[in-house]
Write a protein that holds these residues in place. Structure first.
Motif, PDB file in Angstrom:
ATOM      1  N   CYS A 419       0.829  -1.204   0.000  1.00  0.00           N
ATOM      2  CA  CYS A 419       0.000   0.000   0.000  1.00  0.00           C
ATOM      3  C   CYS A 419       0.866   1.258   0.000  1.00  0.00           C
ATOM      4  O   CYS A 419       0.524   2.255  -0.653  1.00  0.00           O
ATOM      5  CB  CYS A 419      -0.941  -0.003   1.208  1.00  0.00           C
ATOM      6  N   GLY A 420       1.982   1.214   0.717  1.00  0.00           N
ATOM      7  CA  GLY A 420       2.910   2.345   0.696  1.00  0.00           C
ATOM      8  C   GLY A 420       3.486   2.575  -0.690  1.00  0.00           C
ATOM      9  O   GLY A 420       3.610   3.718  -1.155  1.00  0.00           O
ATOM     10  N   ILE A 421       3.814   1.492  -1.380  1.00  0.00           N
ATOM     11  CA  ILE A 421       4.330   1.590  -2.751  1.00  0.00           C
ATOM     12  C   ILE A 421       3.246   2.132  -3.681  1.00  0.00           C
ATOM     13  O   ILE A 421       3.505   2.973  -4.544  1.00  0.00           O
ATOM     14  CB  ILE A 421       4.829   0.212  -3.226  1.00  0.00           C
ATOM     15  N   ALA A 422       2.008   1.657  -3.481  1.00  0.00           N
ATOM     16  CA  ALA A 422       0.895   2.079  -4.338  1.00  0.00           C
ATOM     17  C   ALA A 422       0.540   3.552  -4.157  1.00  0.00           C
ATOM     18  O   ALA A 422      -0.144   4.134  -5.013  1.00  0.00           O
ATOM     19  CB  ALA A 422      -0.337   1.201  -4.071  1.00  0.00           C
ATOM     20  N   LEU A 423       0.972   4.165  -3.062  1.00  0.00           N
ATOM     21  CA  LEU A 423       0.776   5.612  -2.910  1.00  0.00           C
ATOM     22  C   LEU A 423       1.549   6.385  -3.973  1.00  0.00           C
ATOM     23  O   LEU A 423       1.206   7.528  -4.287  1.00  0.00           O
ATOM     24  CB  LEU A 423       1.236   6.061  -1.517  1.00  0.00           C
ATOM     25  N   GLN A 424       2.609   5.764  -4.519  1.00  0.00           N
ATOM     26  CA  GLN A 424       3.435   6.433  -5.525  1.00  0.00           C
ATOM     27  C   GLN A 424       2.951   6.162  -6.942  1.00  0.00           C
ATOM     28  O   GLN A 424       2.984   7.046  -7.794  1.00  0.00           O
ATOM     29  CB  GLN A 424       4.893   5.972  -5.386  1.00  0.00           C
ATOM     30  N   ASP A 425       2.504   4.918  -7.217  1.00  0.00           N
ATOM     31  CA  ASP A 425       2.052   4.566  -8.562  1.00  0.00           C
ATOM     32  C   ASP A 425       1.328   3.226  -8.506  1.00  0.00           C
ATOM     33  O   ASP A 425       1.381   2.518  -7.491  1.00  0.00           O
ATOM     34  CB  ASP A 425       3.241   4.489  -9.525  1.00  0.00           C
ATOM     35  N   SER A 426       0.672   2.861  -9.619  1.00  0.00           N
ATOM     36  CA  SER A 426      -0.094   1.613  -9.673  1.00  0.00           C
ATOM     37  C   SER A 426       0.811   0.426  -9.374  1.00  0.00           C
ATOM     38  O   SER A 426       1.965   0.364  -9.824  1.00  0.00           O
ATOM     39  CB  SER A 426      -0.745   1.453 -11.045  1.00  0.00           C
ATOM     40  N   THR A 427       0.275  -0.546  -8.626  1.00  0.00           N
ATOM     41  CA  THR A 427       1.099  -1.641  -8.098  1.00  0.00           C
ATOM     42  C   THR A 427       0.350  -2.954  -8.158  1.00  0.00           C
ATOM     43  O   THR A 427      -0.847  -3.018  -7.860  1.00  0.00           O
ATOM     44  CB  THR A 427       1.498  -1.351  -6.632  1.00  0.00           C
ATOM     45  N   ILE A 428       1.045  -4.006  -8.548  1.00  0.00           N
ATOM     46  CA  ILE A 428       0.537  -5.368  -8.401  1.00  0.00           C
ATOM     47  C   ILE A 428       1.393  -6.052  -7.344  1.00  0.00           C
ATOM     48  O   ILE A 428       2.623  -5.953  -7.366  1.00  0.00           O
ATOM     49  CB  ILE A 428       0.541  -6.154  -9.732  1.00  0.00           C
ATOM     50  N   SER A 429       0.746  -6.691  -6.394  1.00  0.00           N
ATOM     51  CA  SER A 429       1.440  -7.337  -5.280  1.00  0.00           C
ATOM     52  C   SER A 429       1.022  -8.798  -5.230  1.00  0.00           C
ATOM     53  O   SER A 429      -0.179  -9.114  -5.299  1.00  0.00           O
ATOM     54  CB  SER A 429       1.078  -6.644  -3.964  1.00  0.00           C
ATOM     55  N   VAL A 430       1.993  -9.703  -5.115  1.00  0.00           N
ATOM     56  CA  VAL A 430       1.719 -11.145  -5.119  1.00  0.00           C
ATOM     57  C   VAL A 430       2.240 -11.749  -3.819  1.00  0.00           C
ATOM     58  O   VAL A 430       3.442 -11.704  -3.544  1.00  0.00           O
ATOM     59  CB  VAL A 430       2.373 -11.842  -6.324  1.00  0.00           C
ATOM     60  N   ILE A 431       1.342 -12.298  -3.030  1.00  0.00           N
ATOM     61  CA  ILE A 431       1.706 -12.860  -1.728  1.00  0.00           C
ATOM     62  C   ILE A 431       0.978 -14.185  -1.513  1.00  0.00           C
ATOM     63  O   ILE A 431       0.071 -14.533  -2.270  1.00  0.00           O
ATOM     64  CB  ILE A 431       1.356 -11.892  -0.571  1.00  0.00           C
ATOM     65  N   GLY A 432       1.373 -14.921  -0.479  1.00  0.00           N
ATOM     66  CA  GLY A 432       0.712 -16.174  -0.131  1.00  0.00           C
ATOM     67  C   GLY A 432      -0.427 -15.969   0.844  1.00  0.00           C
ATOM     68  O   GLY A 432      -0.622 -14.883   1.406  1.00  0.00           O
ATOM     69  N   ASP A 433      -1.193 -17.030   1.077  1.00  0.00           N
ATOM     70  CA  ASP A 433      -2.378 -16.933   1.940  1.00  0.00           C
ATOM     71  C   ASP A 433      -2.006 -16.682   3.398  1.00  0.00           C
ATOM     72  O   ASP A 433      -2.650 -15.881   4.087  1.00  0.00           O
ATOM     73  CB  ASP A 433      -3.249 -18.190   1.820  1.00  0.00           C
ATOM     74  N   THR A 434      -0.949 -17.332   3.890  1.00  0.00           N
ATOM     75  CA  THR A 434      -0.542 -17.112   5.280  1.00  0.00           C
ATOM     76  C   THR A 434      -0.056 -15.680   5.470  1.00  0.00           C
ATOM     77  O   THR A 434      -0.340 -15.039   6.487  1.00  0.00           O
ATOM     78  CB  THR A 434       0.557 -18.112   5.685  1.00  0.00           C
ATOM     79  N   THR A 435       0.681 -15.159   4.499  1.00  0.00           N
ATOM     80  CA  THR A 435       1.133 -13.769   4.539  1.00  0.00           C
ATOM     81  C   THR A 435      -0.052 -12.817   4.606  1.00  0.00           C
ATOM     82  O   THR A 435      -0.044 -11.844   5.376  1.00  0.00           O
ATOM     83  CB  THR A 435       1.977 -13.449   3.290  1.00  0.00           C
ATOM     84  N   ALA A 436      -1.080 -13.082   3.795  1.00  0.00           N
ATOM     85  CA  ALA A 436      -2.271 -12.225   3.786  1.00  0.00           C
ATOM     86  C   ALA A 436      -2.962 -12.240   5.146  1.00  0.00           C
ATOM     87  O   ALA A 436      -3.389 -11.195   5.655  1.00  0.00           O
ATOM     88  CB  ALA A 436      -3.232 -12.674   2.692  1.00  0.00           C
ATOM     89  N   LEU A 437      -3.076 -13.426   5.747  1.00  0.00           N
ATOM     90  CA  LEU A 437      -3.710 -13.523   7.065  1.00  0.00           C
ATOM     91  C   LEU A 437      -2.906 -12.769   8.125  1.00  0.00           C
ATOM     92  O   LEU A 437      -3.462 -12.172   9.035  1.00  0.00           O
ATOM     93  CB  LEU A 437      -3.849 -14.990   7.471  1.00  0.00           C
TER      94      LEU A 437
END
Length: 537
Positions: A419-437
């Motif tokens: 989200c911090g990166i997306a404050l600067q420009d459009s961003t795609i982020s790829v993470i795992g399910d445990t990371t998301a939780l």
């Protein structure tokens, strides 16, 4: 009045020295900083309810913008929640400023509410300065002088700094600052303590040696994690020298530009050892690599090894015989033209990255990562654990700005960083399910940001399947931790659009589509499939 004077002096000092973004979580003891922030002009103020996420948001902003960022919290457990993000900032050489409000010394050790020992709480991960309340003995001039002394040291070391600031009640009596104090603070800062940018000292003999090495026909460049600015400079060095190079996915150098010089390390360890030893010289730039295969192959390297970085960190994790230079990459590039050699390197086109894989024709974790280069977003954030290992093995030909949090390689705060990166420009982020939780509350930060969050749901920590754990019950209960969650309900709770593609074509359509609002893409995979496919590459 003393609280807001002190708060304004600290914040104004940081602004004059390049801090553009301030992050703050709600709290009472830190309220003078809120009032002081609103006296500053031309700064960005971000708020979030979860202190644990704040330094990770700051990391994202700092990495994507190359700006200085400050985090402000109240006292007590709020301070402890900052530690994982500060550990990552320290290991990533990001000099975040951490400001924590504290009770004055007379309130400690007598059972006062929300009071704990905050002195040097982050240990070696941040420089520490205790700042007392302003009085006749500890004047404003002394305070600013101390702040300047420690802040300069932090910037030179590229390490976080922690200002622990005593705030004595009353906290809310004065919420403005009169003109006298505004002018006094501005005068002190502008005329005595402004920090000039730190310049690296480059010795001519070091530069000449490095330039000769870069132009040598039998030199290979191994490139690890780079900042955005470093990526641009190293790319210019590659273009000028035509040097062969192996680029970790974190380098941001697996682009279409100069693609013919990019070597492939999807080889067996024995073949990779043989390939490395075909070069007389290897230069390692910021040697923090994802690939354990590459590190294993380096153990067998028998020729001349040189480490180059812009900081004094030791990247020689294998303790190999090697030279070490701390020098600015820009300094190296600006001196390349002085090298008398005109011989150009010849790219080894027999070692190109693989163009096709057997599993590219259906939706699995390998193909899902391989096709991320089709995403139209400016930035790509790659999560830790299994996702980054797959990306390092198969993701090439991408012109994204690449970001990771591989300093201490944890799964904390990755959505917040995205989200911090997306404050600067459009961003795609790829993470795992445990990371998301692990960072679920940070989905609230996605609102009004151009963030495409892709969650690989393989039902737990599948990275553990790479380890030789014999008993299935032990693996499942103590390592993988099957979570059996569906992120559609979470997306609905935060009012974020949700997609769950079932085929490769459905997935590709979502990846290739330019977003106008935040979305979550959950992709379900069979457990252990991804790690098994990766092991065959």
């Amino acid at each position: 009045m003393n609280n807001i004077i002190l708060a304004y002096a600290i914040l104004k000092y940081l602004q004059l020295n390049g801090t553009t973004d301030f992050l703050i979580a709600p709290g009472s003891r830190s309220s003078p900083f809120v009032f002081a922030l609103h006296l500053l002009k031309d700064v960005n103020i971000h708020t979030h309810f979860d202190e644990r996420a704040l330094p990770f948001i700051a990391l994202g902003i700092a990495k994507a913008s190359n700006k200085k960022v400050a985090v402000i919290t109240t006292s007590g457990s709020a301070v402890g929640n900052l530690l994982p993000g500060i550990m990552e900032a320290h290991s990533s050489d990001i000099p975040l400023t951490i400001i924590t409000a504290d009770r004055p010394y007379e309130m400690h050790n007598i059972g006062c509410n929300q009071t704990c020992n905050q002195e040097n709480i982050f240990s070696t991960y941040a420089l520490f300065l205790q700042i007392r309340t302003i009085d006749s003995n500890f004047t404003l001039e002394k305070c600013i002088s101390l702040i300047n002394q420690f802040y300069v040291k932090a910037i030179q070391k590229n390490t976080p700094i922690h200002f622990n600031v005593e705030m004595r009640e009353p906290l809310y009596d004065n919420q403005e600052l009169d003109t006298y104090y505004l002018n006094k603070i501005d005068y002190l800062l502008k005329n005595q303590f402004y920090l000039d940018s730190h310049n690296f000292i480059a010795f001519k003999d070091c530069l000449k040696f490095i330039c000769n090495l870069l132009y040598a026909p039998s030199t290979l460049l191994l490139i690890g994690n780079l900042s955005l600015q470093q990526t641009k400079t190293i790319q210019k060095i590659i273009n000028k020298t035509h040097i062969n190079y192996l680029a970790d996915i974190q380098s941001g150098l697996r682009t279409k530009e100069n693609y013919s010089c990019l070597c492939n390390y999807s080889k067996s360890i024995d073949n990779l050892k043989e390939y490395l030893n075909s070069f007389t010289n290897i230069i390692i730039i910021n040697g923090r690599f994802i690939s354990t295969k590459l590190l294993e192959a380096l153990k067998g390297y028998k020729n001349n090894l040189t480490f180059i970085s812009e900081n004094d960190r030791n990247y020689n994790c294998l303790s190999l015989p090697a030279r070490k230079f701390q020098i600015s990459f820009d300094e190296i590039y600006s001196n390349l033209h002085q090298n008398p050699s005109i011989q150009m390197n010849t790219c080894n086109t027999n070692t190109l990255a693989p163009k096709e894989l057997d599993n590219d024709n259906y939706l699995n974790e390998i193909s899902a990562v391989r096709y991320l280069n089709l995403a139209p977003e400016k930035n790509l954030f790659i999560g830790n654990s299994l996702v980054c290992r797959i990306a390092d093995a198969v993701l090439f030909n991408t012109n994204h700005n690449i970001f990771t949090n591989r300093g201490v390689s944890g799964i904390d705060g990755l959505i917040a960083t995205s989200c911090g990166i997306a404050l600067q420009d459009s961003t795609i982020s790829v993470i795992g399910d445990t990371t998301a939780l692990y960072d679920l509350s940070s989905i609230a930060l996605m609102k009004n940001k151009l963030l495409k969050l892709v969650i690989f749901n393989n039902n737990g920590g599948n990275i553990f399947y790479k380890f030789d754990i014999k008993q299935d019950k032990v693996m499942s209960k103590y390592f993988v931790n099957n979570n059996n969650v569906n992120f559609s309900h979470i997306s609905k709770m935060f009012d974020i659009k949700y997609h769950n593609p079932k085929t490769l074509n459905e997935y590709l359509e979502l990846i290739k589509t330019k977003i106008t609002e935040p979305i979550i893409i959950e992709v379900n995979f069979p457990q252990a499939e991804g790690i098994n496919l990766l092991s065959k590459i």
